[in-house]
Design an enzyme around this catalytic site. Structure first.
Site, PDB file in Angstrom:
ATOM      1  N   GLY A 136      -7.918  10.413   0.004  1.00 10.20           N
ATOM      2  CA  GLY A 136      -7.097  10.669  -1.172  1.00 10.20           C
ATOM      3  C   GLY A 136      -7.661  10.044  -2.434  1.00 10.20           C
ATOM      4  O   GLY A 136      -7.661  10.665  -3.499  1.00 10.20           O
ATOM      5  N   ARG A 174       4.450   9.846   5.681  1.00  7.62           N
ATOM      6  CA  ARG A 174       4.581   8.599   6.437  1.00  7.62           C
ATOM      7  C   ARG A 174       6.030   8.219   6.715  1.00  7.62           C
ATOM      8  O   ARG A 174       6.306   7.527   7.697  1.00  7.62           O
ATOM      9  CB  ARG A 174       3.845   7.460   5.715  1.00  7.62           C
ATOM     10  CG  ARG A 174       2.335   7.573   5.862  1.00  7.62           C
ATOM     11  CD  ARG A 174       1.609   6.407   5.235  1.00  7.62           C
ATOM     12  NE  ARG A 174       0.168   6.558   5.432  1.00  7.62           N
ATOM     13  CZ  ARG A 174      -0.756   5.987   4.676  1.00  7.62           C
ATOM     14  NH1 ARG A 174      -0.383   5.227   3.655  1.00  7.62           N
ATOM     15  NH2 ARG A 174      -2.030   6.169   4.917  1.00  7.62           N
ATOM     16  N   ARG A 195      -2.216  18.152   0.805  1.00  5.62           N
ATOM     17  CA  ARG A 195      -1.795  17.043  -0.060  1.00  5.62           C
ATOM     18  C   ARG A 195      -1.750  17.503  -1.521  1.00  5.62           C
ATOM     19  O   ARG A 195      -2.736  18.005  -2.049  1.00  5.62           O
ATOM     20  CB  ARG A 195      -2.737  15.841   0.102  1.00  5.62           C
ATOM     21  CG  ARG A 195      -2.750  15.301   1.518  1.00  5.62           C
ATOM     22  CD  ARG A 195      -3.702  14.125   1.683  1.00  5.62           C
ATOM     23  NE  ARG A 195      -3.225  12.938   0.972  1.00  5.62           N
ATOM     24  CZ  ARG A 195      -3.844  11.758   1.042  1.00  5.62           C
ATOM     25  NH1 ARG A 195      -4.949  11.631   1.768  1.00  5.62           N
ATOM     26  NH2 ARG A 195      -3.376  10.718   0.381  1.00  5.62           N
ATOM     27  N   SER A 244       2.007   9.716  -8.407  1.00  9.50           N
ATOM     28  CA  SER A 244       1.185   8.775  -7.652  1.00  9.50           C
ATOM     29  C   SER A 244       0.345   7.960  -8.621  1.00  9.50           C
ATOM     30  O   SER A 244      -0.234   8.485  -9.577  1.00  9.50           O
ATOM     31  CB  SER A 244       0.269   9.540  -6.691  1.00  9.50           C
ATOM     32  OG  SER A 244      -0.748   8.691  -6.196  1.00  9.50           O
ATOM     33  N   HIS A 267      -4.530   6.690   9.846  1.00  8.92           N
ATOM     34  CA  HIS A 267      -4.953   5.357  10.270  1.00  8.92           C
ATOM     35  C   HIS A 267      -3.828   4.346  10.224  1.00  8.92           C
ATOM     36  O   HIS A 267      -3.712   3.501  11.127  1.00  8.92           O
ATOM     37  CB  HIS A 267      -6.122   4.894   9.393  1.00  8.92           C
ATOM     38  CG  HIS A 267      -5.841   4.933   7.918  1.00  8.92           C
ATOM     39  ND1 HIS A 267      -6.115   3.888   7.071  1.00  8.92           N
ATOM     40  CD2 HIS A 267      -5.297   5.893   7.107  1.00  8.92           C
ATOM     41  CE1 HIS A 267      -5.773   4.206   5.833  1.00  8.92           C
ATOM     42  NE2 HIS A 267      -5.270   5.420   5.832  1.00  8.92           N
ATOM     43  N   ARG A 268      -2.980   4.411   9.210  1.00  8.95           N
ATOM     44  CA  ARG A 268      -1.929   3.402   9.087  1.00  8.95           C
ATOM     45  C   ARG A 268      -0.827   3.575  10.144  1.00  8.95           C
ATOM     46  O   ARG A 268      -0.237   2.586  10.592  1.00  8.95           O
ATOM     47  CB  ARG A 268      -1.349   3.409   7.676  1.00  8.95           C
ATOM     48  CG  ARG A 268      -2.419   3.202   6.623  1.00  8.95           C
ATOM     49  CD  ARG A 268      -2.018   2.277   5.514  1.00  8.95           C
ATOM     50  NE  ARG A 268      -3.116   2.121   4.559  1.00  8.95           N
ATOM     51  CZ  ARG A 268      -4.122   1.263   4.691  1.00  8.95           C
ATOM     52  NH1 ARG A 268      -4.160   0.457   5.745  1.00  8.95           N
ATOM     53  NH2 ARG A 268      -5.080   1.186   3.788  1.00  8.95           N
TER      54      ARG A 268
END
Length: 419
Positions: free
Chosen positions: A96, A327, A124, A169, A373-374
């Site tokens: 991103g 998320r 996205r 963002s 990944h998170r």
């Protein structure tokens, strides 16, 4: 395609040891871009080696920036103060920061640039950034509102006053900030709504820019000014990644351990370092956690909250819906796979219904990491205390913390990855 699965055996003793953290992804990709726009050779030390930073380096090389890798954490970056047209589309995976920062930067290319990514990146949103770029005279389009993006650059843009929404963002605003220093007149960014959301990330951007000679000021909560200084090559040290540190701080809290990461949280400038104080309060975390200023730490805190003594509500996290995955939805799904009543969602708030009695229990469940990944790293923490928790697609940690599973093993955690 069958994805690999990580099985973590819960620990029965405190986790102790020393860990070398990777460099900050946020700082590394900002520094790579700014060094690439500077005239001369910069030496970047402490960089993160990961998928995201490799995509950034590959793209910069394709546009004429020379990058020499000195060792595992050091690179020399030589720029000419301009970017050349790439001979083919820039593929940025699901990075991103690379996508958003470069979408603005390629306005400096005298020619057409196409930026694209993998299937996740192509979901996205990027339309708000393109709207802002068009307002300063940049011809940028994305038919779906998501990548791929086509930018017809002219080598310049129209500096002046730009108004952006404070709900955007912070990466969109950071992208404009880094571009603005390359203008031929001052730029003033005004924040609609009167307040910047994740302002901490914008101060990271400003710190990197200033290190390379830019003049950036925040006259008020709703205004940023950037002077047309261009960038000057310099040597720059990148601090360890605070987002990566959150997993180790949480592992300490969950197991009563002591993990030396070589850096104190108060010495970190990244917003996620604020998570340390909340983690230190475990198992009595606050009843409400406002996550706007530590967005990447929220999955870690949410999984930790599952073992808290009392319910925790996470607010100010709406931007988590447009990260590598949604998320909020992914964390909710993972927690409810462990126990159907462990979490709920109200609007954009995530509520974790604390269940400290889950420690030591067995819950056979497969956590879908959504290639994020998170999500993978956070739910590995749940597996430290609950039997049967498995993580799908553990290789996705290569995005920011390639050594994550090795680090857990070095601390005495038994991790088996089946392929």
């Amino acid at each position: 395609m069958t994805l690999p699965i990580a099985t973590i055996t819960p620990v029965t003793t405190p986790l102790t040891g020393e860990v070398t953290l990777p460099g900050s992804k946020s700082v590394t990709n900002r520094a790579l871009l700014v060094a690439g726009l500077a005239r001369g050779t910069s030496r970047l030390s402490g960089i993160l080696r990961s998928d995201d930073t490799r995509y950034m380096m590959t793209a910069l090389r394709a546009m004429g920036v020379e990058i020499t890798e000195t060792d595992e954490t050091t690179v020399s970056v030589t720029g000419t103060g301009a970017l050349r047209p790439a001979s083919e589309p820039l593929f940025l995976g699901n990075a991103g920061t690379a996508m958003r920062f470069l979408t603005a930067a390629v306005a400096l290319v005298d020619g057409t640039t196409v930026l694209t990514g993998d299937e996740h990146m192509q979901k996205r949103p990027i339309a708000p950034l393109l709207d802002t770029l068009r307002a300063i005279g940049v011809d940028a389009t994305a038919p779906t509102g998501c990548p791929p993006v086509t930018v017809h650059g002219t080598g310049r843009f129209q500096p002046g006053e730009i108004e952006v929404s404070g709900t955007l963002s912070s990466q969109y605003i950071s992208a404009i900030m880094m571009l603005a220093a390359m203008g031929d007149a001052p730029t003033r960014i005004r924040i609609g709504g009167g307040k910047i959301g994740a302002v901490g990330y914008l101060h990271i951007t400003a710190a990197v820019m200033r290190a390379f000679g830019a003049q950036v000021d925040f006259p008020s909560d709703a205004e940023i000014t950037i002077q047309p200084t261009d960038y000057t090559a310099t040597d720059y040290a990148i601090e360890p990644d605070a987002s990566a540190a959150t997993y180790l701080w949480a592992a300490e809290a969950l197991t009563g351990g002591r993990i030396d990461i070589g850096t104190a949280p108060e010495d970190m400038n990244q917003p996620d370092a604020k998570a340390h104080a909340i983690i230190a309060a475990f198992p009595d975390m606050p009843p409400e956690i406002h996550g706007a200023q530590m967005q990447d730490a929220i999955p870690t805190l949410a999984v930790l909250a599952a073992f808290n003594n009392t319910l925790v509500r996470f607010t100010g996290i709406e931007n988590l819906r447009v990260k590598e995955c949604d998320r909020i939805a992914a964390v909710h799904q993972g927690l409810t796979r462990i126990d159907p009543d462990l979490a709920s969602v109200e609007g954009d708030d995530l509520i974790v219904h604390a269940r400290p009695d889950l420690a030591g229990k067995t819950r056979d469940c497969l956590i879908d990491s959504h290639a994020d990944h998170r999500i993978a790293m956070s739910f590995a923490l749940a597996a430290l205390r609950i039997h049967g928790v498995k993580i799908e697609d553990p290789d996705c940690v290569s995005k920011t913390f390639p050594a994550y599973w090795h680090v857990l093993r070095s601390l005495g955690v038994e991790v088996e990855i089946t392929r």
